[in-house]
Design an enzyme around this catalytic site. Structure first.
Site, PDB file in Angstrom:
ATOM      1  N   CYS A  26      12.613  43.139  37.971  1.00  0.00           N
ATOM      2  CA  CYS A  26      13.505  42.319  37.139  1.00  0.00           C
ATOM      3  C   CYS A  26      14.987  42.514  37.505  1.00  0.00           C
ATOM      4  O   CYS A  26      15.450  41.989  38.504  1.00  0.00           O
ATOM      5  CB  CYS A  26      13.236  42.627  35.666  1.00  0.00           C
ATOM      6  SG  CYS A  26      13.796  41.321  34.526  1.00  0.00           S
ATOM      7  N   LYS A  85      11.949  51.631  37.931  1.00  0.00           N
ATOM      8  CA  LYS A  85      13.046  50.676  37.923  1.00  0.00           C
ATOM      9  C   LYS A  85      14.353  51.416  38.203  1.00  0.00           C
ATOM     10  O   LYS A  85      14.658  52.425  37.568  1.00  0.00           O
ATOM     11  CB  LYS A  85      13.103  49.964  36.571  1.00  0.00           C
ATOM     12  CG  LYS A  85      14.022  48.760  36.526  1.00  0.00           C
ATOM     13  CD  LYS A  85      13.862  48.023  35.198  1.00  0.00           C
ATOM     14  CE  LYS A  85      14.676  46.755  35.145  1.00  0.00           C
ATOM     15  NZ  LYS A  85      14.482  46.031  33.847  1.00  0.00           N
ATOM     16  N   GLU A 128       6.596  42.645  34.261  1.00  0.00           N
ATOM     17  CA  GLU A 128       7.229  43.807  33.653  1.00  0.00           C
ATOM     18  C   GLU A 128       6.870  43.867  32.161  1.00  0.00           C
ATOM     19  O   GLU A 128       6.709  42.844  31.508  1.00  0.00           O
ATOM     20  CB  GLU A 128       8.750  43.682  33.822  1.00  0.00           C
ATOM     21  CG  GLU A 128       9.541  44.832  33.231  1.00  0.00           C
ATOM     22  CD  GLU A 128      11.040  44.615  33.318  1.00  0.00           C
ATOM     23  OE1 GLU A 128      11.761  45.622  33.413  1.00  0.00           O
ATOM     24  OE2 GLU A 128      11.493  43.448  33.282  1.00  0.00           O
TER      25      GLU A 128
END
Length: 293
Positions: A155, A121, A45
């Site tokens: 993440c 995300k 990321e």
């Protein structure tokens, strides 16, 4: 089902002097992975935020604009690199504009035949919501590959069991988790959740991350902590600790390991426990309704 030779990276944040040095360094990592037999490589990321080190320190909205201007070059570079080395590249995440003109933290997956899959995300950290600011994705992309179905949970996304379960229920047997954690606390949250999602859903999880630090601070990305790896259920036929392969803490390196989906099927069919199949959704829904009363 085919075996997948997977490469996942601990990408080092080092001082670079020119943009070409950034692209050349990535190209070298891809070439080395391909020459070692990898069919897929996963980058972290916020990897392109490394390029912010070439510019004077920026505010977050300025950084979004700067990175978005690189989107065309980013997609061209990784598309050509994937085709050149015949390797699928999960090119970390990149800040770019989406349809509404706002900025998203978006993961890209490039295939040698020119196909590109993306995943914004879904769960944004407080910093991403307040300081950047970014917009969250509203869809989960579960995509087909020659090795089976996969999904990308970036993440913080891996810390929400509902999202990984949704991917598993749609057939995903491997989750890619590009991450950026700048502290030991953050890393262990993501790492332990990767392993939990693997156990709960009886699937593989691949983790990558940024490591090292820059000599000059940048408010967006300046230091990283990670130990990248590939994780499995903690059950036969895998290792008791659920680690298929893992890197050395905070070293700039690539972890290479073969992923055997036949072994995953064996785990799902003959493992000591079957948490993916033994779940009780009717009970959970009943308990959820009770909390709404």
């Amino acid at each position: 089902m085919k075996k997948l030779m997977m490469a996942t990276t601990q990408y080092g944040l080092t001082d670079i002097r020119a943009e070409e040095e950034f692209w050349d360094g990535i190209g070298l990592k891809v070439r080395e992975a391909a020459e070692r037999g990898a069919s897929m490589i996963v980058f972290p990321e916020y990897m392109t935020a490394h390029l912010l080190s070439l510019e004077p320190s920026m505010l977050h909205d300025e950084a979004c604009h700067y990175l978005d201007q690189l989107t065309e070059e980013y997609t061209r570079f990784f598309g050509e690199l994937s085709a050149e080395w015949n390797i699928v590249i999960q090119a970390g995440t990149h800040i770019c504009k989406v349809d509404d003109g706002e900025y998203a933290n978006m993961a890209f997956l490039f295939f040698p035949d020119g196909r590109v899959e993306t995943q914004s995300k879904v769960h944004l950290t407080p910093e991403e919501q307040i300081r950047w600011p970014l917009v969250a994705g509203d869809d989960l992309n579960v995509f087909e590959t020659e090795w089976g179905k996969m999904a990308i949970l970036t993440c913080y996304d891996i810390e929400f069991p509902e999202l990984a379960r949704a991917a598993a229920l749609r057939g995903a047997e491997l989750i890619l988790c590009p991450s950026y954690t700048d502290s030991v606390y953050g890393y262990h949250r993501v790492r332990h959740c990767c392993q939990a999602r693997s156990i709960e859903n009886q699937l593989f999880v691949v983790l990558s991350g940024l490591v090292g630090s820059l000599s000059e601070d940048r408010p967006q990305v300046d230091t990283g902590y990670c130990q990248a790896g590939v994780f499995t259920p903690c059950d036969l036929p895998f290792a008791p600790d659920g680690i298929l392969q893992i890197g050395e803490v905070n070293e700039d390196m690539t972890v290479l390991v073969e992923i055997d989906f036949h072994r995953l099927r064996e785990n799902r069919e003959r493992g000591s426990v079957a948490p993916f199949y033994d779940r009780r959704p009717d009970l959970y829904e009943h308990e959820h309704r009770k909390t709404l009363l």
